[in-house]
Motif scaffolding. Structure first.
Motif, PDB file in Angstrom:
ATOM      1  N   MET A  15      85.027  34.551  33.614  1.00  0.00           N
ATOM      2  CA  MET A  15      85.140  34.754  32.173  1.00  0.00           C
ATOM      3  C   MET A  15      86.323  35.672  31.861  1.00  0.00           C
ATOM      4  N   ASN A  37      88.271  45.217  39.771  1.00  0.00           N
ATOM      5  CA  ASN A  37      87.332  44.374  40.524  1.00  0.00           C
ATOM      6  C   ASN A  37      87.237  44.980  41.933  1.00  0.00           C
ATOM      7  N   SER A  39      86.877  43.480  44.918  1.00  0.00           N
ATOM      8  CA  SER A  39      87.719  42.787  45.902  1.00  0.00           C
ATOM      9  C   SER A  39      89.051  42.433  45.250  1.00  0.00           C
ATOM     10  N   LYS A  42      91.118  38.139  43.354  1.00  0.00           N
ATOM     11  CA  LYS A  42      91.191  37.722  41.943  1.00  0.00           C
ATOM     12  C   LYS A  42      92.203  38.581  41.182  1.00  0.00           C
ATOM     13  N   ASN A  58      87.211  51.109  38.891  1.00  0.00           N
ATOM     14  CA  ASN A  58      86.773  50.969  37.487  1.00  0.00           C
ATOM     15  C   ASN A  58      87.157  52.193  36.665  1.00  0.00           C
ATOM     16  N   VAL A  72      80.732  42.297  34.116  1.00  0.00           N
ATOM     17  CA  VAL A  72      80.060  42.097  35.411  1.00  0.00           C
ATOM     18  C   VAL A  72      78.743  41.356  35.155  1.00  0.00           C
ATOM     19  N   PRO A 123      80.028  34.527  24.949  1.00  0.00           N
ATOM     20  CA  PRO A 123      80.848  33.315  25.039  1.00  0.00           C
ATOM     21  C   PRO A 123      80.048  32.213  25.733  1.00  0.00           C
TER      22      PRO A 123
HETATM   23  N1  LIG Z   1      80.664  32.189  32.971  1.00  0.00           N
HETATM   24  C1  LIG Z   1      80.111  31.941  31.777  1.00  0.00           C
HETATM   25  O1  LIG Z   1      80.115  30.801  31.290  1.00  0.00           O
HETATM   26  C2  LIG Z   1      79.492  33.068  30.974  1.00  0.00           C
HETATM   27  C3  LIG Z   1      79.018  32.785  29.675  1.00  0.00           C
HETATM   28  C4  LIG Z   1      78.479  33.826  28.909  1.00  0.00           C
HETATM   29  C5  LIG Z   1      78.394  35.091  29.418  1.00  0.00           C
HETATM   30  N2  LIG Z   1      78.843  35.342  30.696  1.00  0.00           N
HETATM   31  C6  LIG Z   1      78.683  36.715  31.206  1.00  0.00           C
HETATM   32  O2  LIG Z   1      79.944  37.190  31.637  1.00  0.00           O
HETATM   33  C7  LIG Z   1      79.758  38.103  32.717  1.00  0.00           C
HETATM   34  C8  LIG Z   1      80.710  37.689  33.827  1.00  0.00           C
HETATM   35  O3  LIG Z   1      80.438  36.344  34.164  1.00  0.00           O
HETATM   36  P1  LIG Z   1      81.401  35.521  35.118  1.00  0.00           P
HETATM   37  O4  LIG Z   1      80.994  34.104  35.007  1.00  0.00           O
HETATM   38  O5  LIG Z   1      82.817  35.918  34.868  1.00  0.00           O
HETATM   39  O6  LIG Z   1      80.899  36.107  36.526  1.00  0.00           O
HETATM   40  P2  LIG Z   1      81.666  36.213  37.919  1.00  0.00           P
HETATM   41  O7  LIG Z   1      82.697  35.149  38.011  1.00  0.00           O
HETATM   42  O8  LIG Z   1      80.630  36.334  38.973  1.00  0.00           O
HETATM   43  O9  LIG Z   1      82.416  37.611  37.758  1.00  0.00           O
HETATM   44  C9  LIG Z   1      81.829  38.854  37.919  1.00  0.00           C
HETATM   45  C10 LIG Z   1      82.876  39.745  38.568  1.00  0.00           C
HETATM   46  O10 LIG Z   1      82.372  41.072  38.619  1.00  0.00           O
HETATM   47  C11 LIG Z   1      82.874  41.643  39.823  1.00  0.00           C
HETATM   48  N3  LIG Z   1      82.124  42.839  40.180  1.00  0.00           N
HETATM   49  C12 LIG Z   1      81.027  42.937  40.977  1.00  0.00           C
HETATM   50  N4  LIG Z   1      80.640  44.235  41.075  1.00  0.00           N
HETATM   51  C13 LIG Z   1      81.511  44.954  40.309  1.00  0.00           C
HETATM   52  C14 LIG Z   1      81.661  46.325  40.029  1.00  0.00           C
HETATM   53  N5  LIG Z   1      80.817  47.236  40.511  1.00  0.00           N
HETATM   54  N6  LIG Z   1      82.675  46.717  39.249  1.00  0.00           N
HETATM   55  C15 LIG Z   1      83.569  45.814  38.743  1.00  0.00           C
HETATM   56  N7  LIG Z   1      83.471  44.500  38.982  1.00  0.00           N
HETATM   57  C16 LIG Z   1      82.467  44.067  39.752  1.00  0.00           C
HETATM   58  C17 LIG Z   1      82.758  40.519  40.820  1.00  0.00           C
HETATM   59  O11 LIG Z   1      83.598  40.805  41.927  1.00  0.00           O
HETATM   60  P3  LIG Z   1      83.370  40.163  43.405  1.00  0.00           P
HETATM   61  O12 LIG Z   1      83.370  38.675  43.224  1.00  0.00           O
HETATM   62  O13 LIG Z   1      84.505  40.690  44.164  1.00  0.00           O
HETATM   63  O14 LIG Z   1      82.018  40.684  43.817  1.00  0.00           O
HETATM   64  C18 LIG Z   1      83.220  39.328  40.005  1.00  0.00           C
HETATM   65  O15 LIG Z   1      84.618  39.140  40.114  1.00  0.00           O
HETATM   66  C19 LIG Z   1      78.277  38.018  33.123  1.00  0.00           C
HETATM   67  O16 LIG Z   1      77.606  39.162  32.647  1.00  0.00           O
HETATM   68  C20 LIG Z   1      77.764  36.779  32.426  1.00  0.00           C
HETATM   69  O17 LIG Z   1      76.425  36.936  31.990  1.00  0.00           O
HETATM   70  C21 LIG Z   1      79.397  34.365  31.475  1.00  0.00           C
END
Ligand SMILES: NC(=O)c1ccc[n+]([C@@H]2O[C@H](COP(=O)([O-])OP(=O)(O)OC[C@H]3O[C@@H](n4cnc5c(N)ncnc54)[C@H](OP(=O)(O)O)[C@@H]3O)[C@@H](O)[C@H]2O)c1
Length: 274
Positions: A15, A37, A39, A42, A58, A72, A123
């Motif tokens: 996102m 992030n 790792s 990305k 952070n 996150v 979103p």
């Molecule tokens: N994707 C959708 O369609 C969607 C729709 C609505 C809402 N959302 C919301 O948007 C948020 C993110 O979703 P996403 O789809 O982008 O998820 P995602 O791709 O899994 O991204 C989450 C990111 O957070 C990172 N992370 C983990 N621990 C962290 C920390 N302590 N500090 C900083 N970053 C950290 C992860 O890094 P690593 O991979 O390196 O662990 C990963 O890159 C979620 O809360 C979700 O509910 C998503």
């Protein structure tokens, strides 16, 4: 965008990558965007695509920013927020969260500050391809300029809809958030029907997805109601009328109403988990 602020994204997932991509495409200066992030892969991708600032820390990105976007996974949110609150002076910063299911008062608790302005954005998945719908709600502290700023940021990945309160956001989530799954379900069933009658899978998929896109574009470009549009493409006594009749006999309105109510109920239950 006219209002340019220093903005930090906590989490560089799917996102964040889409939102940041939309911002840069609309001319937001990359040097005023920070992303953190744990790792690095990305972050390197974002840095080379847009030239923005990245860090594994952070605290570092949050300190640079006037606006912090919490991006996150919901289950990590409490820990990430309390760590930020313990290490960064957040006063005066605008907090935006995109996590599903966590209500605004929880952020005041996690961030240990009930004076912070928190704006919650929901979103939907098509935001990942720039065709999203983002529901937005704020607490009463948000200024008009904050609201305009957030609207501009999320207009970069589609349309934005402000809602009155978080109950309404649950409803928007049950329509627009869950909606892509409903459409895929319907598209898959239409495709199966074409395959059953002899089409190969590839051609069946192409005709269904292009028809869906075409119908959405017609709706987008028309002032007519959806009911009028449906009537306009249905000649009396023709084949479309016969097909539509089958959906109406199955009471498609009630099916949709039940589906949305079931999803709203689940959204309310999930909010209780946090
Ligand atoms: N994707 C959708 O369609 C969607 C729709 C609505 C809402 N959302 C919301 O948007 C948020 C993110 O979703 P996403 O789809 O982008 O998820 P995602 O791709 O899994 O991204 C989450 C990111 O957070 C990172 N992370 C983990 N621990 C962290 C920390 N302590 N500090 C900083 N970053 C950290 C992860 O890094 P690593 O991979 O390196 O662990 C990963 O890159 C979620 O809360 C979700 O509910 C998503």
């Amino acid at each position: 965008m006219n209002d340019i602020r220093n903005i930090a994204f906590i989490g560089a997932g799917n996102m964040t990558q889409s939102i940041v991509g939309g911002m840069c495409q609309s001319g937001y200066p990359a040097k005023q965007i920070w992303v953190s992030n744990p790792s690095s892969a990305k972050l390197e991708k974002l840095e080379s695509a847009h030239g923005l600032n990245t860090s594994n820390d952070n605290h570092h990105v949050a300190k640079q920013a006037d606006v912090i976007v919490l991006a996150v996974k919901p289950q990590l949110m409490a820990d990430v927020c309390s760590d930020l609150a313990a290490n960064v002076d957040l006063s005066g910063k605008l907090i935006i969260t995109i996590a599903a299911g966590i209500r605004i008062p929880k952020y005041h608790q996690y961030l240990n500050d009930d004076q912070l302005t928190v704006i919650r954005v929901m979103p939907n998945t098509p935001s990942l391809v720039g065709e999203g719908v983002s529901g937005i709600v704020s607490d009463e502290r948000a200024q008009a300029s904050d609201k305009d700023y957030v609207t501009d940021v999320f207009n970069g990945v589609g349309e934005t809809i402000w809602v009155a309160d978080e109950d309404e956001l649950d409803i928007l989530g049950a329509v627009a958030g869950s909606g892509p799954a409903y459409f895929f379900e319907f598209m898959a069933s239409l495709k199966k029907a074409a395959v059953e009658l002899g089409f190969d899978s590839e051609k069946a998929r192409l005709m269904v997805q292009q028809t869906c896109l075409g119908a959405a574009k017609m709706a987008q470009h028309s002032d007519l109601s959806l009911e009028e549009l449906r009537k306009q493409v249905t000649s009396k006594g023709g084949s479309t009328a016969k097909g539509v009749e089958v959906y109406q006999q199955a009471d498609i309105d009630n099916i949709s109403s039940d589906a949305v109510k079931a999803a709203v109920k689940r959204n309310q239950e999930m909010a209780e988990l946090f």
